[in-house]
Design a protein around this motif. Structure first.
Motif, mmCIF file in Angstrom:
data_model
loop_
_atom_site.group_PDB
_atom_site.id
_atom_site.type_symbol
_atom_site.label_atom_id
_atom_site.label_comp_id
_atom_site.label_asym_id
_atom_site.label_seq_id
_atom_site.Cartn_x
_atom_site.Cartn_y
_atom_site.Cartn_z
ATOM 1 N N ARG A 224 0.888 -1.097 0.078
ATOM 2 C CA ARG A 224 -0.079 0.077 -0.021
ATOM 3 C C ARG A 224 0.886 1.377 0.042
ATOM 4 N N ALA B 204 2.633 4.476 -8.866
ATOM 5 C CA ALA B 204 1.623 3.903 -9.526
ATOM 6 C C ALA B 204 1.276 4.420 -10.935
ATOM 7 N N GLU C 82 7.754 20.684 -3.687
ATOM 8 C CA GLU C 82 6.937 21.942 -4.435
ATOM 9 C C GLU C 82 7.540 21.881 -5.921
ATOM 10 N N ASN D 191 7.215 19.189 -8.190
ATOM 11 C CA ASN D 191 5.760 18.601 -8.417
ATOM 12 C C ASN D 191 5.814 17.129 -8.237
ATOM 13 N N GLU E 93 2.409 13.514 1.301
ATOM 14 C CA GLU E 93 1.120 13.280 2.124
ATOM 15 C C GLU E 93 1.473 13.524 3.811
ATOM 16 N N SER F 97 2.109 16.817 4.728
ATOM 17 C CA SER F 97 1.109 17.738 4.777
ATOM 18 C C SER F 97 0.227 17.629 6.098
ATOM 19 N N LYS F 98 0.477 16.201 6.546
ATOM 20 C CA LYS F 98 -0.236 16.013 7.749
ATOM 21 C C LYS F 98 0.514 16.507 9.098
ATOM 22 N N LEU G 62 2.078 19.292 8.719
ATOM 23 C CA LEU G 62 1.810 20.747 8.740
ATOM 24 C C LEU G 62 0.544 21.270 9.321
ATOM 25 N N ALA G 63 -0.393 20.331 8.784
ATOM 26 C CA ALA G 63 -1.812 20.345 9.184
ATOM 27 C C ALA G 63 -1.688 20.594 10.725
ATOM 28 N N VAL H 38 -0.720 23.799 12.160
ATOM 29 C CA VAL H 38 -1.543 24.833 11.756
ATOM 30 C C VAL H 38 -2.546 24.933 13.058
#
Ligand SMILES: C[S@@+](CC[C@H](N)C(=O)[O-])C[C@H]1O[C@@H](n2cnc3c(N)ncnc32)[C@H](O)[C@@H]1O
Lengths: 138, 138
Positions: free
Chosen positions: A44, A63, A103, A106, A126, A129-130, A132-133, A136
């Motif tokens: 996965r 993928a 970034e 890309n 992914e 960003s978890k 980072l979130a 925030v």
């Protein structure tokens, strides 16, 4: 330029080795696209670093590249469809460099390599960003 | 709970329609996996909503599902490999609901549908983390 500043002045930016996933599946360059697809599904995991017989990084398959192989009917070997120019990062680099590389190019993941080009971890957009979130919301 | 608060008290949270990508490629449910792979590669898009003959959303296919089809040698039809239980969002929902849905279901995109189940846009985790990252750097 603003990207090179830490997210908060008062907070020490962690290093790649503090947040990388250490448990990375890799695949040998001689394998077929179908075998890569099986590994991607089993684990996965979207990003499969490709290594040579000495275990050194020579490419990356996602993928998306498997879809490319299907679209082009080229499923025998990883060589024509893997990305050979892999953007990587080191374990002692700061996490904000990882953010900038993801970034700028890309891309969605960076293999973490040691001085020998051996894959010792992976950092994904992914995962970042978890992180980072969470920052925030504090 | 903290997720339901806007990121900054002083800032109005934008709506999904303000930030969604409007130009979404879709595919009809009768198509093959190879055709879906071609579309994913052509449009450099990872998420392909699957629609019925009336244009209503019935599933979603990603590059990852194409890999699954290759791994399982099931490339004739989209039906067995597409995800049928699609998590969606509406154009007038707030962006933070999109963030929460992506996190809660651990998915990377949400088709935006109108009252008729027609696909009118898409919101991706990638797009959102770029928005978030910009917010953090201000
Ligand atoms: C550029 S993205 C394409 C999908 C993307 N969502 C887009 O919008 O273009 C996927 C490609 O990036 C490549 N890739 C992923 N990680 C990479 C890395 N660290 N260095 C170089 N290429 C990478 C993959 O091999 C794949 O061909």
């Amino acid at each position: 330029q603003s990207l090179s500043k830490p997210m908060k002045e008062s907070q020490v930016m962690p290093l790649v080795k503090d947040i990388m996933v250490r448990n990375v599946a890799t695949i040998r360059r001689g394998f077929s696209v179908d075998e890569a697809a099986k590994k991607i599904i089993q684990d996965r995991f979207n990003h499969l670093p490709v290594v040579d017989d000495g275990g050194k990084l020579v490419g990356i398959v996602t993928a998306w590249d498997v879809s490319k192989a299907v679209a082009l009917s080229k499923r025998d070997s990883l060589e024509p469809i893997m990305t050979k120019n892999v953007i990587t990062i080191g374990p002692d680099d700061p996490v904000d460099l990882a953010v900038r590389l993801l970034e700028r190019y890309n891309i969605s993941a960076l293999p973490v390599i040691d001085g020998d080009k051996k894959v010792i971890g992976i950092v994904t957009g992914e995962g970042l960003s978890k992180l980072l979130a969470r920052g925030v919301q504090k």
